[in-house]
Design an enzyme around this catalytic site. Structure first.
Site, PDB file in Angstrom:
ATOM      1  N   LYS A 207       0.830  -1.216   0.000  1.00  0.00           N
ATOM      2  CA  LYS A 207       0.000   0.000   0.000  1.00  0.00           C
ATOM      3  C   LYS A 207       0.858   1.258   0.000  1.00  0.00           C
ATOM      4  O   LYS A 207       2.017   1.240   0.411  1.00  0.00           O
ATOM      5  CB  LYS A 207      -0.996  -0.058   1.158  1.00  0.00           C
ATOM      6  N   ARG A 242      -3.170 -10.331   4.503  1.00  0.00           N
ATOM      7  CA  ARG A 242      -3.589 -10.399   3.090  1.00  0.00           C
ATOM      8  C   ARG A 242      -2.459  -9.798   2.262  1.00  0.00           C
ATOM      9  O   ARG A 242      -2.193  -8.604   2.357  1.00  0.00           O
ATOM     10  CB  ARG A 242      -4.886  -9.598   2.914  1.00  0.00           C
TER      11      ARG A 242
HETATM   12  N1  PMM Z   1      -7.211  -4.234   0.624  1.00  0.00           N
HETATM   13  C1  PMM Z   1      -7.540  -4.231  -0.676  1.00  0.00           C
HETATM   14  C2  PMM Z   1      -8.605  -5.017  -1.157  1.00  0.00           C
HETATM   15  N2  PMM Z   1      -9.307  -5.806  -0.322  1.00  0.00           N
HETATM   16  N3  PMM Z   1      -9.685  -6.641   1.846  1.00  0.00           N
HETATM   17  C3  PMM Z   1      -9.377  -6.667   3.146  1.00  0.00           C
HETATM   18  N4  PMM Z   1     -10.078  -7.464   3.985  1.00  0.00           N
HETATM   19  N5  PMM Z   1      -8.372  -5.910   3.666  1.00  0.00           N
HETATM   20  C4  PMM Z   1      -7.626  -5.086   2.890  1.00  0.00           C
HETATM   21  O1  PMM Z   1      -6.733  -4.398   3.415  1.00  0.00           O
HETATM   22  C5  PMM Z   1      -7.919  -5.037   1.490  1.00  0.00           C
HETATM   23  C6  PMM Z   1      -8.977  -5.840   0.998  1.00  0.00           C
HETATM   24  C7  PMM Z   1      -6.778  -3.358  -1.618  1.00  0.00           C
HETATM   25  O2  PMM Z   1      -5.631  -3.985  -2.101  1.00  0.00           O
HETATM   26  P1  PMM Z   1      -5.544  -4.667  -3.577  1.00  0.00           P
HETATM   27  O3  PMM Z   1      -6.057  -3.649  -4.566  1.00  0.00           O
HETATM   28  O4  PMM Z   1      -4.122  -4.974  -3.784  1.00  0.00           O
HETATM   29  O5  PMM Z   1      -6.391  -5.899  -3.583  1.00  0.00           O
END
Ligand code: PMM
Length: 269
Positions: A207, A242
């Site tokens: 991030k 994650r």
């Molecule tokens: N971050 C993203 C998408 N989904 N879900 C949860 N539970 N926690 C998160 O921090 C989260 C998420 C954004 O990241 P990406 O675009 O790389 O998927």
């Protein structure tokens, strides 16, 4: 939890896994690296992302979930969605967890869909919506407010019939938060883990605040920072991270466990 975005526009891997075979292959790779869960998402949640219609989101994710389960029958897939219809289709296709960045606040039918399928559920905190969340995030006390929100949303999930032992909570790093808000939440993670009576999930992988805090590192150069957040999260008692790159986090988690459980003589337990 390994990230598998089947979107043209996610912030770090958008467009890479749009083709079905590329997505399934990558999911199988993440499992082989030790992921316990593959998080399949068909709608980008990056700041100012556009909403994706239900039919398009379903068309993106369902074949990928089926393909992963064909390739690795005991795989555990989560569906990263805020929409009840997408969640239901993904659960029917074999996903077992709904990962909901809105914690049930965008679609009034989502929690019931989770309960109907007896699925797992991740409730994540976000201030605003992906379209607006980074415009001017504001809190009086970010740790208390995120905790209050998650307690309330976990109660809403239980009231809708989601099983207590199927719940996870996530402070939502980067979702309607400044760098300072993200840092405050990570610094206080152990107290959040103590306050929330369900396993805590942390998603800090790649991030932008990690780049900002480490010399404007681009998204392609944030793996070391991500690994630091994995170690910090597990040390604070979080149960799931994650991440986009699974192997380093799995190795770090296994080593942490080996250290924590070594005998007084220093032998691995
Ligand atoms: N971050 C993203 C998408 N989904 N879900 C949860 N539970 N926690 C998160 O921090 C989260 C998420 C954004 O990241 P990406 O675009 O790389 O998927």
């Amino acid at each position: 939890m390994g990230v598998l975005n089947v979107t043209p526009d996610s912030f770090s891997d958008g467009g890479r896994y749009v083709a079905l075979d590329a997505a399934v292959t990558h999911g199988a790779e993440l499992l082989a690296q030790g992921a316990s869960i593959i998080d399949v998402g068909g709608e980008s949640t990056r700041p100012r992302a556009e909403a994706v219609p239900v039919d398009e989101e379903t068309r993106r994710v369902v074949p990928v979930i089926r393909g992963i389960l064909d390739a690795v029958p005991d795989a555990r897939c989560s569906i990263d969605t805020t929409k009840a219809a997408v969640a239901a289709a993904a659960l029917d296709a074999g996903a077992v967890i709904v990962n909901d960045i809105s914690a049930g606040t965008f679609d009034a039918n989502l929690l019931a869909a989770v309960a109907d399928h007896d699925a797992g559920y991740v409730a994540m905190h976000m201030q605003g919506t992906p379209a607006t969340m980074q415009d001017d995030p504001h809190y009086d006390d970010v740790v208390r407010e995120v905790g209050d929100f998650l307690v309330a949303r976990l109660d809403a999930a239980r009231a809708a019939g989601v099983r207590d032992d199927a719940l996870f909570a996530d402070p939502g790093i980067g979702f309607g938060k400044t760098i300072e808000h993200n840092l405050a939440l990570l610094a206080a993670l152990a107290s959040l883990v103590e306050r929330l009576d369900v396993p805590v999930l942390v998603g800090a992988s790649r991030k932008s605040f990690l780049g900002s805090l480490t010399g404007a590192a681009p998204v392609t150069d944030r793996e070391a920072q991500t690994l630091a957040t994995t170690v910090w999260a597990f040390e604070c008692g979080a149960r799931v991270v994650r991440v986009h790159e699974v192997a380093p986090s799995v190795r770090a988690a296994r080593l942490l466990h080996t250290i924590a459980t070594a005998t007084p003589e220093g032998a691995a337990a």
